[in-house]
Design a protein around this motif. Structure first.
Motif, PDB file in Angstrom:
ATOM      1  N   PRO A 166       0.829  -1.206   0.000  1.00 43.18           N
ATOM      2  CA  PRO A 166       0.000   0.000   0.000  1.00 43.18           C
ATOM      3  C   PRO A 166       0.866   1.260   0.000  1.00 43.18           C
ATOM      4  CG  PRO A 166       0.080  -0.947   2.196  1.00 43.18           C
ATOM      5  CD  PRO A 166       0.771  -1.920   1.293  1.00 43.18           C
ATOM      6  N   ASN A 167       0.326   2.382  -0.491  1.00 42.62           N
ATOM      7  CA  ASN A 167       1.064   3.631  -0.376  1.00 42.62           C
ATOM      8  C   ASN A 167       1.033   4.102   1.077  1.00 42.62           C
ATOM      9  OD1 ASN A 167      -1.337   5.257   0.116  1.00 42.62           O
ATOM     10  ND2 ASN A 167      -1.760   5.117  -2.083  1.00 42.62           N
ATOM     11  N   ARG A 168       1.781   5.146   1.387  1.00 41.89           N
ATOM     12  CA  ARG A 168       1.934   5.537   2.788  1.00 41.89           C
ATOM     13  C   ARG A 168       0.617   5.985   3.426  1.00 41.89           C
ATOM     14  NH1 ARG A 168       7.404   5.573   4.177  1.00 41.89           N
ATOM     15  NH2 ARG A 168       6.596   5.670   6.306  1.00 41.89           N
ATOM     16  N   MET A 169      -0.223   6.655   2.678  1.00 48.53           N
ATOM     17  CA  MET A 169      -1.516   7.080   3.216  1.00 48.53           C
ATOM     18  C   MET A 169      -2.399   5.860   3.493  1.00 48.53           C
ATOM     19  SD  MET A 169      -2.446  10.556   1.089  1.00 48.53           S
ATOM     20  CE  MET A 169      -3.980  10.725   2.007  1.00 48.53           C
ATOM     21  N   GLU A 173      -3.803   4.427   7.211  1.00 51.08           N
ATOM     22  CA  GLU A 173      -5.226   4.173   7.406  1.00 51.08           C
ATOM     23  C   GLU A 173      -5.459   2.726   7.835  1.00 51.08           C
ATOM     24  OE1 GLU A 173      -9.339   4.750   7.559  1.00 51.08           O
ATOM     25  OE2 GLU A 173      -7.663   6.160   7.563  1.00 51.08           O
ATOM     26  N   LEU A 174      -4.713   1.806   7.224  1.00 50.91           N
ATOM     27  CA  LEU A 174      -4.817   0.395   7.607  1.00 50.91           C
ATOM     28  C   LEU A 174      -4.390   0.202   9.058  1.00 50.91           C
ATOM     29  CD1 LEU A 174      -3.362  -1.283   4.395  1.00 50.91           C
ATOM     30  CD2 LEU A 174      -5.710  -1.502   5.221  1.00 50.91           C
ATOM     31  N   LEU A 233       9.670  -4.051   7.500  1.00 51.58           N
ATOM     32  CA  LEU A 233       8.677  -3.159   6.895  1.00 51.58           C
ATOM     33  C   LEU A 233       9.360  -2.091   6.051  1.00 51.58           C
ATOM     34  CD1 LEU A 233       6.117  -2.705   9.817  1.00 51.58           C
ATOM     35  CD2 LEU A 233       5.543  -3.414   7.493  1.00 51.58           C
ATOM     36  N   ARG A 234      10.436  -1.516   6.543  1.00 51.73           N
ATOM     37  CA  ARG A 234      11.169  -0.494   5.781  1.00 51.73           C
ATOM     38  C   ARG A 234      11.786  -1.107   4.523  1.00 51.73           C
ATOM     39  NH1 ARG A 234      12.085   1.376  11.052  1.00 51.73           N
ATOM     40  NH2 ARG A 234      13.910   0.036  11.343  1.00 51.73           N
ATOM     41  N   PHE A 235      12.248  -2.317   4.633  1.00 49.25           N
ATOM     42  CA  PHE A 235      12.827  -3.022   3.483  1.00 49.25           C
ATOM     43  C   PHE A 235      11.792  -3.166   2.364  1.00 49.25           C
ATOM     44  CE2 PHE A 235      13.464  -7.168   1.371  1.00 49.25           C
ATOM     45  CZ  PHE A 235      14.720  -6.969   0.803  1.00 49.25           C
TER      46      PHE A 235
END
Length: 297
Positions: A166-169, A173-174, A233-235
């Motif tokens: 997903p994109n950052r927004m 939201e998730l 997650l960052r990876f």
């Protein structure tokens, strides 16, 4: 002398089907004689169940149980059946000619707890089982009544966005939605949890093993610190890294599964205040047979 009994249990999910054959001897001791798992997408483009595909795969599992000379065979469904009209369960029964039972979230939690307690360590205080459409959370000690089930799994997360990551927004939201669903977890961890034991996240489990040999492993599973979880997650957010082949190898036809499971696990750790998680494997169907309500007489 009591004869041996061979019981087959077909477990139905939206993303796989499992056959577990349990053999019980005359003294009441039992073991898993055979297990088969097939990964398949049983949902259509709009989230509806592909009944034809599901019935075909369940029929193959039924034929296999007959070839294995099982005395009893029963089909069980989890979120897939809990959230479907009852006529779907009856259609399965008519097609297969065997009982089809819907497993409640609490019974699912009790079976997962039974499986995890066999390899639990002293510092494991909270157990989690997360599958396609639901997540069960429970205390790992012998207390009853601590089991809770939440209608959130990797499938329900993935349906809220498009693509693999997903994109950052969308991600934030998730996170908010998952956190809201897990808002009642504090009742489970009086004073906080030292370690969480998690099963059902097989895609994430395989992905972590493929990523690095430096991550701690023991006979119970893969151990992750909270910081390592954040690093993974960052990876996955970095498009310049070649993580896609590893993701496909770990998750097969569901590459989005790993990221969704990471988001759920991250929320569980934050809610329980645990610093460490052990990713382990259990077969839920191996432990459902212990519940009298699920045994076919």
């Amino acid at each position: 002398m009591t004869q041996e009994t061979r019981v087959a249990r077909i477990g139905i999910y939206t993303d796989k089907m499992v056959l577990s054959v349990i053999e019980q001897d005359g003294e009441g001791k039992s073991f898993c004689l055979y297990r088969k798992e097939t990964q398949e997408d049983f949902l259509g483009k709009h989230g509806q169940v592909d009944r034809e595909k599901l019935l075909m795969e369940a029929g193959k599992m039924m034929e296999l149980s007959q070839k294995l000379l099982c005395d009893q065979t029963v089909c069980v469904g989890y979120g897939l059946l809990r959230y479907q009209p009852d006529d779907f369960r009856r259609e399965l029964e008519q097609s297969l000619g065997i009982p089809v039972q819907t497993v409640s979230g609490i019974r699912q939690a009790q079976a997962a707890k039974s499986g995890m307690m066999q390899t639990s360590q002293k510092d494991d205080t909270v157990g989690v089982f997360s599958s396609d459409l639901s997540t069960q959370i429970f205390m790992m000690d012998a207390q009853e009544g601590t089991e809770q089930s939440f209608p959130i799994g990797w499938r329900s997360v993935a349906q809220r966005y498009s693509g693999i990551i997903p994109n950052r927004m969308e991600e934030e939201e998730l996170r908010r939605e998952i956190r809201d669903i897990f808002s009642s977890i504090p009742t489970l961890h009086r004073g906080g949890a030292s370690q969480v034991r998690v099963a059902g996240m097989d895609g994430l489990h395989r992905f972590v093993l493929l990523l690095s040999g430096s991550i701690e492993k023991n006979k119970e599973g893969v151990v992750l610190e909270q910081e390592q979880l954040g690093n993974i997650l960052r990876f996955l957010r970095n498009p310049s890294l070649h993580w896609m082949p590893v993701l496909e190898q770990a998750s097969g036809v569901f590459p989005q599964k790993v990221f969704c499971q990471l988001l759920i696990l991250e929320s569980v750790l934050k809610s329980t205040q645990a610093k460490k998680v052990t990713l382990c494997k259990i077969c839920l169907e191996d432990h459902l047979y212990k519940e009298e309500r699920l045994v076919v007489k």
